[in-house]
Write a protein that holds these residues in place. Structure first.
Motif, PDB file in Angstrom:
ATOM      1  N   GLN A 161       0.825  -1.208   0.000  1.00 56.91           N
ATOM      2  CA  GLN A 161       0.000   0.000   0.000  1.00 56.91           C
ATOM      3  C   GLN A 161       0.860   1.258   0.000  1.00 56.91           C
ATOM      4  OE1 GLN A 161      -3.412  -0.486  -0.252  1.00 56.91           O
ATOM      5  NE2 GLN A 161      -2.642  -2.582  -0.466  1.00 56.91           N
ATOM      6  N   PHE A 162       0.269   2.363  -0.439  1.00 54.24           N
ATOM      7  CA  PHE A 162       0.910   3.662  -0.244  1.00 54.24           C
ATOM      8  C   PHE A 162      -0.043   4.564   0.507  1.00 54.24           C
ATOM      9  CE2 PHE A 162      -1.380   4.625  -4.173  1.00 54.24           C
ATOM     10  CZ  PHE A 162      -1.821   5.919  -3.956  1.00 54.24           C
ATOM     11  N   LEU A 163       0.510   5.377   1.364  1.00 52.40           N
ATOM     12  CA  LEU A 163      -0.270   6.277   2.200  1.00 52.40           C
ATOM     13  C   LEU A 163       0.239   7.696   2.015  1.00 52.40           C
ATOM     14  CD1 LEU A 163      -2.374   6.728   4.437  1.00 52.40           C
ATOM     15  CD2 LEU A 163      -0.603   6.156   6.112  1.00 52.40           C
ATOM     16  N   ALA A 164      -0.627   8.575   1.526  1.00 52.49           N
ATOM     17  CA  ALA A 164      -0.259   9.982   1.367  1.00 52.49           C
ATOM     18  C   ALA A 164      -0.314  10.665   2.725  1.00 52.49           C
ATOM     19  CB  ALA A 164      -1.201  10.671   0.387  1.00 52.49           C
ATOM     20  N   VAL A 165       0.814  11.200   3.160  1.00 49.53           N
ATOM     21  CA  VAL A 165       0.902  11.916   4.435  1.00 49.53           C
ATOM     22  C   VAL A 165       1.128  13.376   4.066  1.00 49.53           C
ATOM     23  CG1 VAL A 165       2.001  11.960   6.702  1.00 49.53           C
ATOM     24  CG2 VAL A 165       1.970   9.835   5.375  1.00 49.53           C
ATOM     25  N   ASP A 166       0.036  14.044   3.687  1.00 49.96           N
ATOM     26  CA  ASP A 166       0.166  15.294   2.939  1.00 49.96           C
ATOM     27  C   ASP A 166      -0.839  16.373   3.315  1.00 49.96           C
ATOM     28  OD1 ASP A 166      -2.185  14.219   1.957  1.00 49.96           O
ATOM     29  OD2 ASP A 166      -1.618  14.340  -0.148  1.00 49.96           O
ATOM     30  N   GLY A 167      -1.500  16.212   4.456  1.00 45.86           N
ATOM     31  CA  GLY A 167      -2.459  17.231   4.868  1.00 45.86           C
ATOM     32  C   GLY A 167      -3.677  17.348   3.970  1.00 45.86           C
ATOM     33  N   GLY A 168      -3.884  16.359   3.097  1.00 49.65           N
ATOM     34  CA  GLY A 168      -5.030  16.366   2.191  1.00 49.65           C
ATOM     35  C   GLY A 168      -4.729  16.874   0.795  1.00 49.65           C
ATOM     36  N   PHE A 169      -3.446  17.131   0.492  1.00 48.30           N
ATOM     37  CA  PHE A 169      -3.066  17.687  -0.809  1.00 48.30           C
ATOM     38  C   PHE A 169      -3.550  16.818  -1.967  1.00 48.30           C
ATOM     39  CE2 PHE A 169      -0.130  17.947  -4.395  1.00 48.30           C
ATOM     40  CZ  PHE A 169      -0.056  19.302  -4.638  1.00 48.30           C
ATOM     41  N   ASP A 170      -3.375  15.509  -1.857  1.00 49.42           N
ATOM     42  CA  ASP A 170      -3.746  14.626  -2.957  1.00 49.42           C
ATOM     43  C   ASP A 170      -5.258  14.597  -3.187  1.00 49.42           C
ATOM     44  OD1 ASP A 170      -3.138  12.658  -5.005  1.00 49.42           O
ATOM     45  OD2 ASP A 170      -3.973  11.160  -3.645  1.00 49.42           O
ATOM     46  N   SER A 171      -6.021  14.931  -2.162  1.00 49.35           N
ATOM     47  CA  SER A 171      -7.482  14.910  -2.268  1.00 49.35           C
ATOM     48  C   SER A 171      -8.059  16.203  -2.827  1.00 49.35           C
ATOM     49  CB  SER A 171      -8.101  14.653  -0.884  1.00 49.35           C
ATOM     50  OG  SER A 171      -7.692  13.427  -0.357  1.00 49.35           O
ATOM     51  N   ALA A 172      -7.262  17.263  -2.811  1.00 53.66           N
ATOM     52  CA  ALA A 172      -7.796  18.594  -3.091  1.00 53.66           C
ATOM     53  C   ALA A 172      -7.794  18.918  -4.579  1.00 53.66           C
ATOM     54  CB  ALA A 172      -6.988  19.647  -2.340  1.00 53.66           C
ATOM     55  N   GLY A 173      -8.844  19.604  -5.001  1.00 48.37           N
ATOM     56  CA  GLY A 173      -8.886  20.174  -6.336  1.00 48.37           C
ATOM     57  C   GLY A 173      -8.681  21.682  -6.229  1.00 48.37           C
ATOM     58  N   VAL A 174      -9.503  22.439  -6.958  1.00 50.93           N
ATOM     59  CA  VAL A 174      -9.393  23.892  -6.913  1.00 50.93           C
ATOM     60  C   VAL A 174     -10.367  24.459  -5.893  1.00 50.93           C
ATOM     61  CG1 VAL A 174      -8.644  24.022  -9.302  1.00 50.93           C
ATOM     62  CG2 VAL A 174     -11.087  24.195  -8.773  1.00 50.93           C
TER      63      VAL A 174
END
Length: 262
Positions: free
Chosen positions: A239-252
């Motif tokens: 698995q990979f886990l994005a530890v990014d404060g939600g960056f990968d989920s965000a659009g505009v």
């Protein structure tokens, strides 16, 4: 009950002399591991080793992870010193921030050689030692740049995307011999390197795209790595886990949303 030093688990961290790698090493030390810190920067590695001042639990190894002979020699030294390897964190990484047309083949190969080849070589060298002591866990440090394309990151982003797929390949094969392999994809993290290369404008761009509206800390990254290497994650593999404060989920639209809330 106190575990004898010679029986305590061993974690190997590449790029371990500073920043995220050092924080990961300190997490393992705080949780009863002996630690081998691998780094190409001999001066910084020596200073880190001196600052930790714990020769029973810390081994500093100078090594270029893109060099097969150096990697094997480093792992042989670790195995001879500690007798086992239970966790490997492939954290060593480099970056070149240039437009595609200005990125030389030598720069391309330098980035992929460290970020991708290094994880391949270190895993290949460590796995046989891990198998002898019953298996273990490997965590590859990828990046949000491996999930979302960004400007000026043709080599870096490509290497990290490839590292995420390498993680899956490793997990499928090594899972059969008791070695779990996962990856994390950190967002921007407050490190000395980030302070040097992230301009005010770049930091503003990140804040505009991260729902938590901040950079992460090295301790936050280290704690996720620790979880993935712990028994609490014993059924997590490939698995990979994005530890990014939600960056990968965000659009505009985040700046507009914040202005309305204000």
């Amino acid at each position: 009950m106190t575990v004898p030093i010679e029986s305590s688990p061993v974690a190997v961290i590449t790029g371990g002399a500073r920043g995220i790698g050092l924080a990961i090493g300190q997490w393992f030390l705080a949780h009863g591991h002996r630690v081998a810190l691998i780094d190409i920067d001999a001066d910084t590695l020596a200073k880190t080793d001196a600052a930790l001042n714990d020769p029973q639990h810390v081994l500093a190894v100078h090594c270029d992870v893109s060099n097969p002979q150096q990697v094997q020699a480093a792992v042989d030294q670790i195995a001879a010193t500690f007798g086992r390897i239970d966790a490997l964190v492939n954290n060593a990484g480099v970056a070149v921030f240039k437009p595609i047309a200005e990125t030389s083949f030598e720069e391309w190969r330098h980035v992929l050689g460290t970020n991708l080849d290094g994880a391949f070589l270190c895993t290949q060298a460590c796995a046989p030692v891990m198998i002898k002591s019953g298996g273990g866990s490997i965590v590859n440090i990828a990046s949000i740049s491996g999930l979302r394309a960004s400007t000026l990151r043709v080599a870096y982003g490509t290497s990290k995307a490839a590292l995420i797929h390498l993680t899956k390949q490793q997990a499928v094969e090594l899972g059969n011999v008791g070695i779990r392999v996962n990856a994390i994809a950190p967002g921007p993290v407050e490190t000395e390197m980030a302070k040097l290369v992230h301009s005010v404008a770049i930091r503003s761009d990140y804040y505009d795209a991260i729902p938590l509206n901040r950079y992460g800390t090295t301790d936050e990254i280290a704690s996720v790595v620790g979880f993935l290497c712990s028994p609490a994650a014993s059924y997590v593999n490939g698995q990979f886990l994005a530890v990014d404060g939600g960056f990968d989920s965000a659009g505009v639209g985040l700046p507009t949303l914040r202005s309305r809330a204000a």
